[in-house]
Design a protein around this motif. Structure first.
Motif, PDB file in Angstrom:
ATOM      1  N   ALA A 120       0.831  -1.201   0.000  1.00  0.00           N
ATOM      2  CA  ALA A 120       0.000   0.000   0.000  1.00  0.00           C
ATOM      3  C   ALA A 120       0.873   1.262   0.000  1.00  0.00           C
ATOM      4  N   ALA A 121       2.004   1.217   0.730  1.00  0.00           N
ATOM      5  CA  ALA A 121       2.881   2.391   0.787  1.00  0.00           C
ATOM      6  C   ALA A 121       3.470   2.672  -0.594  1.00  0.00           C
ATOM      7  N   ASN A 122       3.865   1.595  -1.285  1.00  0.00           N
ATOM      8  CA  ASN A 122       4.418   1.723  -2.624  1.00  0.00           C
ATOM      9  C   ASN A 122       3.392   2.281  -3.596  1.00  0.00           C
ATOM     10  N   ALA A 172       0.697   3.988  -2.849  1.00  0.00           N
ATOM     11  CA  ALA A 172       0.388   5.380  -2.520  1.00  0.00           C
ATOM     12  C   ALA A 172       1.484   6.300  -3.055  1.00  0.00           C
ATOM     13  N   VAL A 193      11.175   5.848  -0.220  1.00  0.00           N
ATOM     14  CA  VAL A 193      10.248   4.917   0.434  1.00  0.00           C
ATOM     15  C   VAL A 193      10.843   3.513   0.529  1.00  0.00           C
ATOM     16  N   LEU A 212      12.834   1.706   4.018  1.00  0.00           N
ATOM     17  CA  LEU A 212      12.073   0.642   4.663  1.00  0.00           C
ATOM     18  C   LEU A 212      12.807  -0.696   4.575  1.00  0.00           C
ATOM     19  N   GLY A 266      -6.581   0.746   3.282  1.00  0.00           N
ATOM     20  CA  GLY A 266      -5.370   0.456   4.051  1.00  0.00           C
ATOM     21  C   GLY A 266      -4.431   1.643   4.058  1.00  0.00           C
ATOM     22  N   HIS A 267      -4.929   2.810   3.772  1.00  0.00           N
ATOM     23  CA  HIS A 267      -4.300   4.143   3.862  1.00  0.00           C
ATOM     24  C   HIS A 267      -2.943   4.299   3.182  1.00  0.00           C
ATOM     25  N   GLY A 268      -2.057   3.272   3.189  1.00  0.00           N
ATOM     26  CA  GLY A 268      -0.769   3.385   2.502  1.00  0.00           C
ATOM     27  C   GLY A 268       0.145   4.460   3.056  1.00  0.00           C
ATOM     28  N   LEU A 269       0.036   4.732   4.343  1.00  0.00           N
ATOM     29  CA  LEU A 269       0.943   5.725   4.940  1.00  0.00           C
ATOM     30  C   LEU A 269       2.363   5.161   4.960  1.00  0.00           C
ATOM     31  N   PHE A 270       3.359   6.059   4.892  1.00  0.00           N
ATOM     32  CA  PHE A 270       4.753   5.615   4.940  1.00  0.00           C
ATOM     33  C   PHE A 270       5.129   5.343   6.393  1.00  0.00           C
TER      34      PHE A 270
END
Lengths: 388, 312
Positions: free
Chosen positions: A283-285, A287, A302, A306, B83-87
């Motif tokens: 999800a972070a990727n 986003a 990012v 990580l 799932g918001h995808g916050l870093f």
């Protein structure tokens, strides 16, 4: 009140008890290559020293055996380790006949087992104390300074390993520098090459299985065989490529050792880079892409931060592995602490083997502690900053 | 305004989005509903070009979305996902500052904007700004995710099942927050969901997708009243239909003259809630009061039942 035993303490007490009473503390040899005779603690130390050391060990065994406060265990283990370090030096001068330069006194199995038992106790205490990374590095520094001070004070000078050192003081430091240069240099090369390969394998799925399999195969080649395999191509390079020989590239010597260590280092670096990048939350990727980061910004902003603790774990594996493996480099003239190990084996002079082995093990041990601390710092810095 | 014109996306032989055209009016919320595999997420992702269409064009305020490099386009469009995808390695404040930083805003302006957004989402900037995402509750993480998407004041906000991971109570609250914020900024929002309830509640218009095709695109009342196909009808749920229809209306619009005994119902409550209140109280009518507390009249079961019937 029921007496309660500490589980690890039982093991430590058994080892220490056997080592103190049934194993020789020091070995006396008439010269450096004949077989030696063991001397127990009471024979190896002057009149008062022997009983004193035994009494201290017995007390420490009880502290280890029973469920005692951590502070007691810490004091007991440190006290015994210091006493052992001092006692072996005393034993050295006590057992050496006056004006005899051929006799060799070296630590025997009892000494090593006692060191092992109480280091185990100390390690257990330190683990249970859950010390912060900085404190752990601090303890390592204190230990290094203490050993350095003992060496400098000359109290160990009558021990065989230092007599070997005295004969080779010049070459010892030259080989030490070569050893560190080989281990660190090949690590740096592996990181410089391995990181991009890892990133590429992460981005291009087709490459992943192939590259990792090749590196896996390289990892399984025995080191001596790999050295042998490199002699041919590197020798050819030295002969046919102008300037290669001037750069130090030859079939034997440092070059093949460096290349072999580099190849062995690639798998942990590449594999951990791939695993680390794969562990970045999807999800972070997603986003990051959706918000308009370019591929490069996403990689450095990012994915890399990580994945960093995992990549660092790979680097730790490589460094410890390389410090050990670099010993083999001596076989093909690559230098390093291995020189003393192989000379010692050739002359059946165990003290000389130790002169190569002890610094190698200490170096690997120190590297592991330092990098573990760094890994913990990078992985937890976010949490701790946030609390503060 | 977003104009989607004859958009098609094919992977090999499979057509995921098939010749979809629709126009989303500025300052409105369009909800795209469909089962999984209906192509709704792909359609959304073609707007900010996370997916490139096989054919067709998408225009934002009259400008083709291919006239910019993709990353620049995405910086001008808000994007919030399930799932918001916050870093995880950046603080809440750093997370929200992501796009403004990419756009090169100066530090003062970024800090100001971050504080403004945190306050708007009822998070104290001093307390929450320096925290890391894992220190927040699920609802707070989701709010930060939306705040981050709105950081650079985008005209358009794309949301892909943004409330999917929340429990029902927090979910309702998050939906109310979103409506308030949409009013506040006047953002055009396209929201993908599989939940018709959510679509009816949030959408000014609802687009129903099935097998890559746009089956119906209309106001919620029309979707409920005149489903274009049996698929839309199933999606609406025949047993839920009358109540969903009532949920669209406010009590204020169903007030009758006269008076009644009992606990007064606020005029801005939904007609569905009023009916539930009436049924539960066992009374045929209850009084209605305005926001100022003044009595406006009464609301009756009979009146609501008529409103819940299929419109002619």
């Amino acid at each position: 009140m029921a007496i309660r035993f500490d589980k690890l303490g039982v093991v430590i007490a058994a080892i220490a008890g056997y080592a103190a009473f049934f194993a020789p503390f020091a070995t006396f040899r008439a010269n450096r290559i004949v077989p030696g005779e063991g001397r127990f603690i009471l024979d190896a130390l002057p009149a008062v020293g022997g009983p004193l050391l035994l009494a201290l060990i017995i007390a420490a065994i009880f502290v280890a055996l029973l469920k005692t406060p951590l502070a007691w265990r810490l004091v007991a283990s440190v006290a015994v380790l210091i006493a052992l370090a001092l006692a072996i030096g005393v034993a050295g001068s006590f057992l050496t006949p006056p004006n005899n330069t051929f006799a060799r006194i070296s630590p025997a199995s009892g000494f090593w087992l006692l060191i092992f038992a109480f280091t185990l106790l100390l390690a257990d205490v330190l683990t249970r104390l859950e010390l912060s990374p900085f404190v752990r590095i601090g303890i390592l520094l204190v230990a290094a300074v203490a050993v350095g001070a003992l060496l400098a004070s000359g109290s160990w000078d009558s021990l065989s390993i230092l007599k070997e050192y005295a004969n080779r003081a010049g070459s010892f430091w030259a080989e030490a520098r070569k050893h560190v240069a080989l281990a660190l240099g090949s690590l740096v090369a592996a990181v410089v090459v391995g990181l991009p390969i890892g990133i590429l394998c992460h981005r291009v799925e087709v490459l992943r299985a192939g590259v990792l399999n090749v590196l896996n195969i390289i990892q399984t080649i025995p080191s001596i065989a790999l050295f042998g395999m490199l002699i041919g191509p590197l020798g050819w390079l030295a002969l046919h490529v102008p300037g290669a020989a001037a750069l130090g590239i030859r079939g034997i010597g440092t070059a093949p050792a460096f290349v072999a260590l580099f190849l062995y280092s690639l798998l942990p670096v590449v594999a951990n880079t791939v695993v680390g990048l794969a562990g970045v939350p999807k999800a972070a990727n997603e986003a990051a892409r959706g918000m308009g980061m370019t591929d490069r910004q996403r990689l450095f902003g990012v994915e890399f931060p990580l994945a960093f603790p995992v990549i660092l774990t790979g680097i730790r594996i490589v460094l410890v592995q390389n410090i050990g493996l670099a010993t083999i480099a001596a076989l093909i003239g690559g230098g390093g602490f291995g020189v003393f190990v192989f000379q010692g084996v050739g002359q059946t002079a165990m003290d000389l083997v130790l002169l190569g082995a002890v610094p190698t093990v200490s170096l690997a041990f120190a590297a592991a502690i330092v990098l573990d601390a760094v890994i913990e710092l990078t992985a937890t810095s976010r949490r701790r900053e946030a609390v503060a | 305004m977003i104009e989607i014109e004859n958009i098609t996306k094919r992977y090999d032989k499979q057509t995921v989005v098939n010749d979809v055209s629709m126009v989303i009016e500025p300052r409105t919320i369009a909800a795209i509903v469909g089962t999984s595999g209906s192509g709704k997420t792909t359609l959304l992702r073609m707007i900010n070009r996370l997916v490139e269409p096989t054919s067709g064009t998408i225009k934002l305020d009259g400008v083709d979305n291919h006239s910019l490099p993709d990353y620049e386009l995405r910086r001008s469009i808000g994007y919030a996902i399930q799932g918001h995808g916050l870093f995880p390695h950046r603080t809440v404040a750093q997370n929200i500052a992501t796009v403004p930083l990419l756009l090169g805003w100066d530090k003062e302006r970024i800090d100001e904007r971050v504080d403004e957004l945190l306050r708007l989402f009822q998070l104290d900037p001093a307390a929450f700004g320096p925290r890391y995402p894992h220190e927040l509750s699920g609802g707070q993480q989701q709010r930060v995710g939306v705040a981050r998407a709105l950081a650079a004041k985008p005209n358009v906000l794309l949301m892909d099942e943004p409330f999917g991971a929340l429990d029902p109570i927090i979910r309702t609250k998050a939906q109310e927050d979103l409506l308030a914020i949409q009013k506040h900024f006047g953002t055009t929002i396209i929201l993908v969901t599989h939940d018709m309830e959510e679509a009816v509640h949030l959408g000014h218009k609802i687009a129903v997708m099935d097998g890559g095709r746009l089956v119906q695109y209309a106001k919620p009342a029309e979707i409920l009243a005149k489903p274009a196909s049996s698929f839309v009808e199933t999606l609406v749920g025949s047993s839920e239909r009358p109540f969903r229809l009532l949920s669209l209306g406010r009590v204020g619009d169903a007030v009758e003259k006269g008076s009644a005994e009992g606990e007064a119902i606020p005029a801005d409550a939904s007609q569905r809630d009023a009916l539930a209140e009436l049924l539960w109280s066992g009374k045929p009518a209850l009084p209605v009061r305005g926001a100022d507390g003044k009595a406006l009249g009464r609301i009756t079961v009979d009146g609501l039942v008529k409103l819940a019937a299929r419109p002619a």
